[in-house]
Design an enzyme around this catalytic site. Sequence first.
Site, PDB file in Angstrom:
ATOM      1  CG  ASP A 133      -3.962 -15.923 -13.518  1.00 20.73           C
ATOM      2  OD1 ASP A 133      -3.978 -15.857 -12.069  1.00 20.73           O
ATOM      3  OD2 ASP A 133      -4.997 -14.650 -14.134  1.00 20.73           O
ATOM      4  CG  ASN A 155      10.137 -12.521  -7.276  1.00 23.16           C
ATOM      5  OD1 ASN A 155      10.390 -11.497  -7.735  1.00 23.16           O
ATOM      6  ND2 ASN A 155      10.250 -13.168  -6.499  1.00 23.16           N
ATOM      7  CE  LYS A 157      13.731 -17.597  -6.754  1.00 23.65           C
ATOM      8  NZ  LYS A 157      14.550 -16.382  -6.405  1.00 23.65           N
ATOM      9  NE  ARG A 178     -15.536 -10.197  -0.349  1.00 25.90           N
ATOM     10  CZ  ARG A 178     -15.397  -8.883  -1.254  1.00 25.90           C
ATOM     11  NH1 ARG A 178     -15.231  -8.395  -0.968  1.00 25.90           N
ATOM     12  NH2 ARG A 178     -15.557  -9.118  -2.672  1.00 25.90           N
ATOM     13  CE  LYS A 179      -7.879  -8.987   2.545  1.00 29.48           C
ATOM     14  NZ  LYS A 179      -6.587  -7.555   3.144  1.00 29.48           N
TER      15      LYS A 179
HETATM   16  C1  DCC Z   1     -13.688 -23.160 -12.639  1.00 28.76           C
HETATM   17  C2  DCC Z   1     -13.841 -23.257 -14.306  1.00 28.76           C
HETATM   18  C3  DCC Z   1     -12.798 -22.368 -14.765  1.00 28.76           C
HETATM   19  C4  DCC Z   1     -10.933 -22.292 -14.385  1.00 28.76           C
HETATM   20  C5  DCC Z   1     -10.515 -21.065 -14.930  1.00 28.76           C
HETATM   21  C6  DCC Z   1      -9.406 -21.108 -13.994  1.00 28.76           C
HETATM   22  C7  DCC Z   1      -9.231 -19.669 -14.131  1.00 28.76           C
HETATM   23  C8  DCC Z   1      -7.826 -19.076 -12.914  1.00 28.76           C
HETATM   24  C9  DCC Z   1      -7.629 -18.232 -12.492  1.00 28.76           C
HETATM   25  C10 DCC Z   1      -7.597 -16.779 -13.684  1.00 28.76           C
HETATM   26  C11 DCC Z   1      -8.395 -15.576 -11.975  1.00 28.76           C
HETATM   27  C12 DCC Z   1      -7.956 -14.194 -13.645  1.00 28.76           C
HETATM   28  O1  DCC Z   1      -7.740 -14.780 -13.980  1.00 28.76           O
HETATM   29  S1  DCC Z   1      -8.853 -13.287 -12.455  1.00 28.76           S
HETATM   30  C13 DCC Z   1      -8.917 -12.135 -13.705  1.00 28.76           C
HETATM   31  C14 DCC Z   1      -8.003 -10.784 -13.499  1.00 28.76           C
HETATM   32  N1  DCC Z   1      -8.428  -9.957 -12.686  1.00 28.76           N
HETATM   33  C15 DCC Z   1      -9.054  -8.940 -12.648  1.00 28.76           C
HETATM   34  O2  DCC Z   1      -9.653  -9.022 -13.500  1.00 28.76           O
HETATM   35  C16 DCC Z   1      -9.855  -8.533 -11.585  1.00 28.76           C
HETATM   36  C17 DCC Z   1      -9.959  -7.309 -11.626  1.00 28.76           C
HETATM   37  N2  DCC Z   1     -10.633  -6.289 -10.233  1.00 28.76           N
HETATM   38  C18 DCC Z   1     -11.583  -6.730  -9.914  1.00 28.76           C
HETATM   39  O3  DCC Z   1     -12.278  -7.390 -10.630  1.00 28.76           O
HETATM   40  C19 DCC Z   1     -12.023  -6.579  -8.258  1.00 28.76           C
HETATM   41  O4  DCC Z   1     -10.157  -5.603  -7.404  1.00 28.76           O
HETATM   42  C20 DCC Z   1     -11.831  -7.451  -7.442  1.00 28.76           C
HETATM   43  C21 DCC Z   1     -13.702  -8.469  -8.039  1.00 28.76           C
HETATM   44  C22 DCC Z   1     -10.933  -8.543  -7.601  1.00 28.76           C
HETATM   45  C23 DCC Z   1     -11.744  -6.814  -5.841  1.00 28.76           C
HETATM   46  O5  DCC Z   1     -12.794  -6.067  -5.741  1.00 28.76           O
HETATM   47  P1  DCC Z   1     -13.982  -5.937  -4.978  1.00 28.76           P
HETATM   48  O6  DCC Z   1     -15.383  -7.288  -4.694  1.00 28.76           O
HETATM   49  O7  DCC Z   1     -14.686  -4.860  -5.032  1.00 28.76           O
HETATM   50  O8  DCC Z   1     -13.397  -5.851  -3.425  1.00 28.76           O
HETATM   51  P2  DCC Z   1     -12.395  -4.485  -2.672  1.00 28.76           P
HETATM   52  O9  DCC Z   1     -13.459  -4.506  -1.462  1.00 28.76           O
HETATM   53  O10 DCC Z   1     -11.855  -3.503  -3.528  1.00 28.76           O
HETATM   54  O11 DCC Z   1     -11.519  -5.926  -1.544  1.00 28.76           O
HETATM   55  C24 DCC Z   1     -11.510  -6.843  -1.003  1.00 28.76           C
HETATM   56  C25 DCC Z   1     -10.583  -7.282   0.256  1.00 28.76           C
HETATM   57  O12 DCC Z   1      -9.072  -7.390  -0.183  1.00 28.76           O
HETATM   58  C26 DCC Z   1      -8.123  -6.271  -0.926  1.00 28.76           C
HETATM   59  N3  DCC Z   1      -7.743  -6.197  -2.210  1.00 28.76           N
HETATM   60  C27 DCC Z   1      -8.261  -6.021  -2.743  1.00 28.76           C
HETATM   61  N4  DCC Z   1      -6.852  -5.589  -4.493  1.00 28.76           N
HETATM   62  C28 DCC Z   1      -5.820  -6.119  -4.087  1.00 28.76           C
HETATM   63  C29 DCC Z   1      -5.251  -5.876  -4.513  1.00 28.76           C
HETATM   64  N5  DCC Z   1      -4.428  -5.280  -5.750  1.00 28.76           N
HETATM   65  N6  DCC Z   1      -4.082  -6.274  -3.611  1.00 28.76           N
HETATM   66  C30 DCC Z   1      -3.799  -6.092  -2.448  1.00 28.76           C
HETATM   67  N7  DCC Z   1      -5.150  -5.710  -1.441  1.00 28.76           N
HETATM   68  C31 DCC Z   1      -6.466  -6.050  -2.207  1.00 28.76           C
HETATM   69  C32 DCC Z   1      -8.506  -5.492  -0.269  1.00 28.76           C
HETATM   70  O13 DCC Z   1      -7.842  -3.767   0.582  1.00 28.76           O
HETATM   71  C33 DCC Z   1      -9.976  -5.253   0.751  1.00 28.76           C
HETATM   72  O14 DCC Z   1      -9.310  -5.309   1.870  1.00 28.76           O
HETATM   73  P3  DCC Z   1      -9.799  -5.856   3.351  1.00 28.76           P
HETATM   74  O15 DCC Z   1     -10.251  -3.999   3.823  1.00 28.76           O
HETATM   75  O16 DCC Z   1     -10.328  -6.767   3.451  1.00 28.76           O
HETATM   76  O17 DCC Z   1      -9.126  -5.799   4.527  1.00 28.76           O
END
Ligand code: DCC
Length: 224
Positions: A133, A155, A157, A178-179
Amino acid sequence: MQIDYYSNTQDGHPHVVKDGHPHVVKDCRPHVSTRWPPRDGLQGKAVVDEQAYREGKLGTARPAGEGTSELINKEKLSQGRLFTRSFEDGLGFEYVMFYNDAEKRIVCVFQGGPHLQGMPGFFHGGAIATMIDATVGMNAIVSGGIVMTANLNINFKRPIPLCSIVLINSQLDKIEGRKLLVSCNVQSVDEKILYTEATSLFVKLNPEKEFDIKELVLKSAPPA
Ligand SMILES: CCCCCCCCCCCC(=O)SCCNC(=O)CCNC(=O)[C@H](O)C(C)(C)COP(=O)(O)OP(=O)(O)OC[C@H]1O[C@@H](n2cnc3c(N)ncnc32)[C@H](O)[C@@H]1OP(=O)(O)O
């Protein structure tokens, strides 16, 4: 990709072999990544600058705004640490990432420490998922800005031996609005063993509410 180092050293640390001489790498976290020579067109620069990260300049969560204090204890928030930096040196996540801007890919050299054990002698799957991640997430961040993981498919493996060094090869596959779709694999350094494969979806946060911690907390808080 060829990376010249070996891990079965007497002191247990990876050694980079450069100009025929081994250089011990005791701490290969991003802020010391310049110790690693560039390989295969990958820029040998850190993609996380620790100081900038601490100052919140890299798109990390902004401090809670007015009215959020009842939801977030500011003191606790100020103690926040990047998860992968939350272990003592050598015990947890030791890694360095190389980013190639033209190809939109990141290679992460990762050596997990003994506190990441799952089954005896092997890495915990959650630790592998964390590092995946972090790598695909960083690929998405440097390619698209502030994003969050919406989906991560992994996956597993082959089990990965504890304390071994692996390569995480991450590639931005597609941007759709945005994806951002990013895939990766985890391989042994000689690229002969494929340990893990993953695909992920990152969603760019709405610029108007760019990583607004208040918004995130309000949305994720349980109903009153
Ligand atoms: C730099 C230094 C630090 C460095 C730090 C380095 C860290 C590395 C990264 C770590 C990152 C994390 O762990 S992040 C932590 C884990 N993740 C989270 O907690 C996220 C929780 N979820 C959310 O907050 C939300 O669901 C979002 C932000 C992901 C999306 O919400 P939103 O902004 O309202 O968007 P939304 O309208 O729902 O969706 C936009 C488009 O994406 C699609 N979509 C959304 N979710 C999904 C899904 N699961 N599967 C398929 N498609 C999806 C929708 O259908 C839509 O497609 P369309 O209709 O436009 O086609």
